[in-house]
Design an enzyme around this catalytic site. Structure first.
Site, PDB file in Angstrom:
ATOM      1  CG  ASP A  67      -6.046   3.047   0.655  1.00 20.38           C
ATOM      2  OD1 ASP A  67      -5.081   2.106   0.669  1.00 20.38           O
ATOM      3  OD2 ASP A  67      -6.598   3.518  -0.364  1.00 20.38           O
ATOM      4  CG  ASP A  85      -1.558   1.787  -3.653  1.00 23.22           C
ATOM      5  OD1 ASP A  85      -0.494   1.469  -3.728  1.00 23.22           O
ATOM      6  OD2 ASP A  85      -2.034   2.324  -2.684  1.00 23.22           O
ATOM      7  CG  ASP A 123      -7.056 -12.531 -12.996  1.00 25.51           C
ATOM      8  OD1 ASP A 123      -7.746 -13.153 -13.797  1.00 25.51           O
ATOM      9  OD2 ASP A 123      -6.629 -12.554 -11.858  1.00 25.51           O
ATOM     10  CG  HIS A 146      -6.785 -15.079  -6.387  1.00 27.82           C
ATOM     11  ND1 HIS A 146      -6.210 -15.715  -7.375  1.00 27.82           N
ATOM     12  CD2 HIS A 146      -7.919 -14.851  -6.254  1.00 27.82           C
ATOM     13  CE1 HIS A 146      -7.309 -16.028  -8.325  1.00 27.82           C
ATOM     14  NE2 HIS A 146      -8.381 -15.327  -7.800  1.00 27.82           N
ATOM     15  CG  ASP A 147      -9.505 -18.028  -5.815  1.00 29.59           C
ATOM     16  OD1 ASP A 147     -10.127 -17.054  -5.125  1.00 29.59           O
ATOM     17  OD2 ASP A 147      -9.946 -18.280  -7.074  1.00 29.59           O
ATOM     18  CG  ASP A 158      -1.778   1.160   1.504  1.00 25.22           C
ATOM     19  OD1 ASP A 158      -1.912   1.863   0.351  1.00 25.22           O
ATOM     20  OD2 ASP A 158      -2.038   1.666   2.565  1.00 25.22           O
ATOM     21  CG  ASP A 169     -11.932 -15.549 -12.821  1.00 29.32           C
ATOM     22  OD1 ASP A 169     -10.975 -16.185 -11.895  1.00 29.32           O
ATOM     23  OD2 ASP A 169     -13.132 -15.475 -12.792  1.00 29.32           O
ATOM     24  CD  GLU A 211      -9.788 -19.565 -11.980  1.00 31.24           C
ATOM     25  OE1 GLU A 211      -9.861 -19.830 -10.762  1.00 31.24           O
ATOM     26  OE2 GLU A 211     -10.620 -19.006 -12.588  1.00 31.24           O
TER      27      GLU A 211
END
Length: 574
Positions: A30, A34, A103, A343-344, A26, A211, A270
């Site tokens: 915040d 990013d 992605d 990430h899953d 980051d 995806d 994917e």
């Protein structure tokens, strides 16, 4: 293989690094990662030695599913930065010899995408048929449970259909209700997607990770799925995965998007539920569909097929057989993607290794050795290179993932076992992968100066990049060596894989052979020492890499004993 396909074979010796930007770094305080944070950490990627960065979605989005619900394909969400920063990222990566993979989420959009807003405005909208709209089931009360066009369930709980009061029809959403499925049967939809992909390639992007791309062709007529006793909605996977026109759609995409371009791009599909036999077709270079697939067989072995959060444990023999089945199936044609984490998925060290601090580093390196020694393109998910572990979740309110939140709410609503649900979420929930990257031992692990959107793992005080960067025996150093070997040792790229000791419950051993060199990978995936029976021809093989100090440089095949979580690579000439 066509000349163009041959030109694209660069990715066979490449290593891909996945960035989930929300949790990477980051730059503005915040609490959400990013593009500015990614730009600040490019030297880490260069130091690691990776060839490709896969960037999870940073497009404009309401963030109902952390960016996998896209409302504008050609802009960057202000949460992550600007389009100019994306251009800066492309330039910064290219200057370091790293390509960028975006992605691509085109099975569905956000319900706030202009395409869907238009489609939803009227049954007579020119874009009405861009999405999947259906009337209520005959003889039922529209909008009431049981009136849906079919009995398909959503991946995120409940029905896969959402009633739209304004136009008096249901729309299909295999995921969240704010993620309506596009109608790929409509050629205008496909043309719009192709145009968007070309726009990104023209901007300097080097390819796409697509995806759930094998969901874009549904069974004609959208029939009911077999009912499950006690469940109002059914698993309709066989009716929307790998559908009747999927190969046609992917081949068309290649023609319309990539024809005439240089061979530096990469396409990764994917594909949940894909079989090795199907993957051979998808990745056959003569068919020009995708370069490799992301499959989920090996990361589905420890959960119930009907309930991914019902953890049931895992036998190493099953894990070996799964990955080597894919090695054998794609040995002559097609290509594997190799991964433990994304990430899953929960963190591999906690799932397949041993996250006890006494064994954590050795097991992280052992898992890396086993995976990177296989044939295929290895993927490293952010934080994996330092051996990040699962977060110690203890309550439902610690989770942020929409899938986890919906699942727990359903458990409570149906009066099911809440403790068992929490255990499953803690073991295999997606939030394990999404805790912030642990850069150093400062506040919030150096991820942000603000309050992180998801809590930092408490072990960041000792498990972090800064603590490992200059340590030649660290998990990070081990990954750097594996990546370098992928670039330098030819047999790691094209060598045929042969599994040894297939039924051993603790040892994972296999060979690679390309006719010029032989590679031996031996790993003890347990705490107790084990003797390894080997063919005498391996005596004299040179140690390429070991994960424990003091490993002999030359192999004695007649006397090989591996300590707990001991993993090695040996090389010899054929």
């Amino acid at each position: 293989m066509s000349d163009d396909a041959r030109d694209r074979s660069w990715w066979r010796s490449a290593v891909v690094y996945q960035i989930y930007p929300r949790s990477f770094a980051d730059s503005d305080g915040d609490g959400v990662g990013d593009l500015g944070g990614v730009l600040q950490r490019l030297d880490h990627l260069e130091h690691l030695g990776v060839d490709v960065v896969w960037l999870s979605p940073v497009y404009r989005s309401p963030q109902a599913d952390n960016g996998y619900d896209i409302s504008d394909y050609t802009d960057i969400d202000p949460l992550f930065g600007t389009l100019e920063q994306l251009d800066e990222l492309v330039a910064g990566l290219h200057a370091r010899g790293i390509r960028l993979l975006m992605d691509l989420v085109v099975n569905h959009t956000s319900d706030e995408h202009p395409w869907f807003v238009d489609s939803r405005s009227s049954r007579h909208s020119p874009r009405r048929d861009w999405y999947v709209w259906r009337d209520a089931r005959p003889g039922t009360t529209p909008g009431e449970p049981g009136s849906e066009p079919n009995n398909w369930g959503s991946f995120f709980s409940g029905s896969a259909w959402q009633w739209d009061e304004q136009t008096g029809q249901y729309y299909l959403h295999l995921f969240d209700r704010k993620q309506p499925d596009l109608n790929w049967e409509n050629p205008e939809v496909r043309a719009a997607v192709h145009a968007m992909m070309r726009w990104w390639l023209d901007r300097g992007v080097d390819g796409f990770r697509m995806d759930v791309i094998n969901f874009i062709s549904k069974t004609a007529g959208l029939p009911d799925a077999p009912a499950v006793p006690g469940r109002p909605y059914a698993n309709a996977f066989e009716l929307f995965a790998d559908g009747p026109r999927i190969h046609e759609f992917l081949a068309e995409m290649t023609r319309e998007v990539f024809a005439g371009r240089s061979g530096a791009y990469l396409t990764v599909g994917e594909m949940p539920g894909v079989t090795p036999e199907q993957a051979r077709l998808y990745t056959d270079p003569e068919r020009d569909e995708v370069d490799m697939v992301f499959q989920f067989e090996h990361v589905s072995l420890d959960t119930d097929p009907l309930d991914k959060f019902a953890w049931r444990g895992l036998e190493l023999v099953d894990l070996k057989h799964s990955l080597h089945r894919w090695q054998d199936a794609l040995a002559e044609r097609g290509w594997n993607s190799l991964y433990w984490n994304n990430h899953d998925q929960p963190r591999a060290v906690s799932r397949f290794g041993d996250d006890d601090p006494r064994w954590w580093a050795a097991s992280a390196k052992a898992l890396a050795t086993v995976l990177h020694g296989l044939r295929g393109t290895p993927y490293v998910y952010q934080g994996e290179e330092i051996g990040m572990t699962n977060f110690p979740f203890t309550s439902a309110d610690q989770h942020r993932d929409v899938e986890a939140v919906n699942y727990y709410a359903t458990v409570v609503q149906q009066g099911l076992d809440e403790r068992e649900a929490l255990t499953g979420l803690a073991r295999v929930g997606r939030d394990n992968a999404r805790t912030p990257v642990q850069w150093d031992a400062t506040a919030h692990a150096g991820f942000t100066t603000g309050r992180p959107w998801l809590a930092v793992n408490p072990n960041a005080s000792w498990l972090n990049v800064a603590a490992q960067r200059d340590d030649p025996h660290s998990v990070l150093a081990h990954y750097r060596t594996l990546i370098r070997l992928r670039h330098e040792v030819a047999v790691l790229v094209e060598g045929r894989t042969t599994l040894l000791l297939p039924h051993d419950p603790q040892l994972w051993c296999y060979t690679r052979d390309d006719g010029r060199s032989r590679l031996l990978v031996v790993a003890n995936l347990g705490r107790e020492p084990r003797e390894v029976p080997l063919d005498p021809s391996w005596s004299g093989a040179q140690l390429l890499l070991g994960n424990l100090t003091g490993t002999p440089a030359v192999l004695d095949a007649a006397d090989l004993t591996l300590a707990g979580w001991d993993a090695r690579m040996y090389l010899t000439r054929s």
